[in-house]
Write an enzyme that holds these catalytic residues in place. Structure first.
Site, PDB file in Angstrom:
ATOM      1  N   ALA A   1      36.564  46.203  34.656  1.00 20.73           N
ATOM      2  CA  ALA A   1      37.158  46.083  33.326  1.00 20.73           C
ATOM      3  C   ALA A   1      37.859  44.739  33.236  1.00 20.73           C
ATOM      4  O   ALA A   1      38.288  44.185  34.244  1.00 20.73           O
ATOM      5  CB  ALA A   1      38.158  47.211  33.124  1.00 20.73           C
TER       6      ALA A   1
ATOM      7  N   HIS B   1      47.493  35.154  41.453  1.00 24.85           N
ATOM      8  CA  HIS B   1      46.784  34.676  40.261  1.00 24.85           C
ATOM      9  C   HIS B   1      47.285  35.568  39.129  1.00 24.85           C
ATOM     10  O   HIS B   1      46.761  36.649  38.892  1.00 24.85           O
ATOM     11  CB  HIS B   1      45.264  34.825  40.456  1.00 24.85           C
ATOM     12  CG  HIS B   1      44.485  34.642  39.181  1.00 24.85           C
ATOM     13  ND1 HIS B   1      44.468  33.478  38.467  1.00 24.85           N
ATOM     14  CD2 HIS B   1      43.703  35.501  38.480  1.00 24.85           C
ATOM     15  CE1 HIS B   1      43.707  33.618  37.393  1.00 24.85           C
ATOM     16  NE2 HIS B   1      43.236  34.841  37.372  1.00 24.85           N
TER      17      HIS B   1
ATOM     18  N   VAL C   1      31.889  36.499  32.858  1.00 20.71           N
ATOM     19  CA  VAL C   1      32.148  35.662  34.038  1.00 20.71           C
ATOM     20  C   VAL C   1      30.897  35.567  34.918  1.00 20.71           C
ATOM     21  O   VAL C   1      30.476  34.470  35.309  1.00 20.71           O
ATOM     22  CB  VAL C   1      33.350  36.219  34.843  1.00 20.71           C
ATOM     23  CG1 VAL C   1      33.538  35.447  36.145  1.00 20.71           C
ATOM     24  CG2 VAL C   1      34.621  36.168  34.005  1.00 20.71           C
TER      25      VAL C   1
ATOM     26  N   PRO D   1      42.994  42.669  39.020  1.00 18.14           N
ATOM     27  CA  PRO D   1      43.876  41.648  39.587  1.00 18.14           C
ATOM     28  C   PRO D   1      43.315  41.171  40.932  1.00 18.14           C
ATOM     29  O   PRO D   1      43.211  41.950  41.876  1.00 18.14           O
ATOM     30  CB  PRO D   1      45.206  42.363  39.759  1.00 18.14           C
ATOM     31  CG  PRO D   1      44.879  43.819  39.770  1.00 18.14           C
ATOM     32  CD  PRO D   1      43.584  44.030  39.081  1.00 18.14           C
TER      33      PRO D   1
ATOM     34  N   ASP E   1      43.665  28.337  38.119  1.00 14.87           N
ATOM     35  CA  ASP E   1      44.997  27.945  37.656  1.00 14.87           C
ATOM     36  C   ASP E   1      45.307  26.507  38.110  1.00 14.87           C
ATOM     37  O   ASP E   1      45.913  25.726  37.375  1.00 14.87           O
ATOM     38  CB  ASP E   1      46.069  28.884  38.237  1.00 14.87           C
ATOM     39  CG  ASP E   1      45.616  30.331  38.176  1.00 14.87           C
ATOM     40  OD1 ASP E   1      46.251  31.136  37.504  1.00 14.87           O
ATOM     41  OD2 ASP E   1      44.585  30.655  38.821  1.00 14.87           O
ATOM     42  N   THR E   2      44.888  26.186  39.336  1.00 12.19           N
ATOM     43  CA  THR E   2      45.135  24.847  39.871  1.00 12.19           C
ATOM     44  C   THR E   2      44.339  23.808  39.083  1.00 12.19           C
ATOM     45  O   THR E   2      44.822  22.705  38.819  1.00 12.19           O
ATOM     46  CB  THR E   2      44.785  24.834  41.377  1.00 12.19           C
ATOM     47  OG1 THR E   2      45.730  25.675  42.039  1.00 12.19           O
ATOM     48  CG2 THR E   2      44.842  23.445  41.976  1.00 12.19           C
TER      49      THR E   2
ATOM     50  N   ARG F   1      47.211  41.419  34.122  1.00 12.80           N
ATOM     51  CA  ARG F   1      46.145  41.632  35.104  1.00 12.80           C
ATOM     52  C   ARG F   1      46.421  42.871  35.941  1.00 12.80           C
ATOM     53  O   ARG F   1      45.512  43.588  36.333  1.00 12.80           O
ATOM     54  CB  ARG F   1      46.013  40.392  35.998  1.00 12.80           C
ATOM     55  CG  ARG F   1      45.504  39.176  35.238  1.00 12.80           C
ATOM     56  CD  ARG F   1      45.361  37.988  36.175  1.00 12.80           C
ATOM     57  NE  ARG F   1      44.919  36.790  35.488  1.00 12.80           N
ATOM     58  CZ  ARG F   1      45.752  35.890  34.970  1.00 12.80           C
ATOM     59  NH1 ARG F   1      47.048  36.044  35.062  1.00 12.80           N
ATOM     60  NH2 ARG F   1      45.277  34.817  34.373  1.00 12.80           N
TER      61      ARG F   1
ATOM     62  N   ARG G   1      43.515  24.143  35.927  1.00 15.15           N
ATOM     63  CA  ARG G   1      44.243  24.011  34.651  1.00 15.15           C
ATOM     64  C   ARG G   1      45.462  23.103  34.840  1.00 15.15           C
ATOM     65  O   ARG G   1      45.753  22.239  34.016  1.00 15.15           O
ATOM     66  CB  ARG G   1      44.727  25.394  34.181  1.00 15.15           C
ATOM     67  CG  ARG G   1      43.619  26.283  33.674  1.00 15.15           C
ATOM     68  CD  ARG G   1      44.131  27.700  33.403  1.00 15.15           C
ATOM     69  NE  ARG G   1      43.107  28.525  32.790  1.00 15.15           N
ATOM     70  CZ  ARG G   1      42.982  29.838  32.958  1.00 15.15           C
ATOM     71  NH1 ARG G   1      43.822  30.488  33.743  1.00 15.15           N
ATOM     72  NH2 ARG G   1      42.028  30.507  32.357  1.00 15.15           N
TER      73      ARG G   1
END
Ligand code: NAD
Length: 317
Positions: A81, A176, A15, A122, A149-150, A89, A152
């Site tokens: 992690a 999330h 990421v 998370p 998520d939005t 999550r 997606r």
């Protein structure tokens, strides 16, 4: 004189490095500092990115220890992690909480004036923990929340309805994660509420609307699991989501994005971080928008908040 901003990225994994790449291509930062406990990995990413610099706008990309956060406008925390296939999550919570107890004080020592953007999962729990550990005002600590998520959600609606995703307005809010919820009551295409849009669509007769909408949301909720199963991690879309969040803050754009923020007084929910559409500008979170939810959505939102609060209680912070 170059007055473009400086961004520090903690965590040079999938990421962090993908975000650095997308940020470099966007050309909005003067300096990108990459910090990781695995310094060699951070160094390798910096070399690789710098080797492409002749194709982008000049940006200084360097690896560093925490002293590299000095003068950063935004510190983006992606260290920790990550989810393993099949792992939720929230399973990650204890490991990453311990990591944050080390990272946040280090960041503050060198970048006390920065805005902190939490990405590690998370994410809602860790945004709350970062707020508590840092003591910073709520506008200066945010999580990437349900921005991904939005995105997606908008993409999948746009695909189903055969329309540009940029003309879809719809939010995923709450955690999330597994208890997130879609706000169908406020979803619109080109300014028309989705329930009014559907009858105007040429596929209306062939479309089982209820089934389609449920399918779209299920797909959003399971997206991360599916991508992780296929290739081990998600990073391109989150990288772009982070660029969007960072550029709206740096540009004082006042764009509305569903980031994770400390909620007070919203449908009885308080003292928990989760996502609602927020106006972002140079001060960070400038306002959270109190969406009018349907009774069903209110119930789901409260459940999402309760499940996060339960995790926070179990952590005995
Ligand atoms: P990764 O394993 O590829 O990278 C994590 C990096 O963190 C590693 O380079 C590791 O060395 C570093 N790290 C670990 N402990 C550290 C410490 N104490 N100090 C400094 N660096 C440390 O993982 P990834 O795929 O990049 O994912 C990172 C996090 O982002 C995970 O928690 C993942 O679940 C989360 N994520 C969040 C979203 C979102 O929408 N919020 C999306 C995708 C991934």
């Amino acid at each position: 004189m170059n007055n473009k901003p400086k961004i520090a990225i903690i965590g040079a994994g999938n990421v962090g490095s993908t975000f650095a790449y997308a940020l470099m291509i966007r050309g909005i930062a003067r300096e990108i500092v990459i910090i990781d406990k695995d310094r060699e990995r951070a160094r390798g990413h910096c070399m690789d990115l710098n080797h492409g610099m002749s194709f982008t706008r000049p940006t200084e990309v360097v690896d560093s220890g925490y002293e590299g956060c000095e003068g950063a406008d935004i510190v983006v925390i992606t260290a920790g992690a990550k989810q393993q296939p099949g792992q939720t999550r929230t399973d990650l919570v204890r490991t990453n909480t311990e990591i944050f107890k080390k990272i946040v004080p280090e960041v503050l020592e060198h970048a006390g004036g920065a805005i902190l953007l939490v990405v590690t999962n998370p994410v809602d729990i860790l945004t709350y923990i970062t707020m508590k550990l840092s003591g910073l005002p709520r506008n200066r600590v945010l999580g990437s929340g349900t921005v991904l998520d939005t995105s997606r959600f908008r993409y999948l609606i746009s695909e189903h309805c055969d329309v540009d995703p940029r003309n879809v307005h719809a939010y995923i809010i709450g955690e999330h994660g597994d208890t997130e919820l879609p706000v169908w009551s406020g979803a619109s295409i080109g300014g028309i509420r989705i329930d009014r849009y559907c009858p105007t669509c040429r596929n209306f007769r062939n479309c089982d609307r209820e089934k389609a909408l449920q399918g779209i949301f299920d797909n959003v909720k399971n997206s991360a699991y599916k991508v992780i199963e296929s290739k081990g991690a998600t990073y391109y879309a989150i990288g772009l989501s982070l660029v969007r969040i960072v550029e709206t803050i740096l540009g004082d754009e006042k764009s509305v994005l569903p980031v994770s923020t400390l909620i007070e007084d919203y449908y009885g929910v308080e003292d928990v971080c989760l996502s609602l559409p927020c106006k972002l500008g140079s001060r960070g979170i400038e306002q959270f928008l109190k969406l009018e939810l349907s009774p069903e959505e209110q119930g789901l939102f409260k459940k999402s908040a309760q499940s996060l609060k339960k995790i926070l209680e179990e952590l005995e912070l």
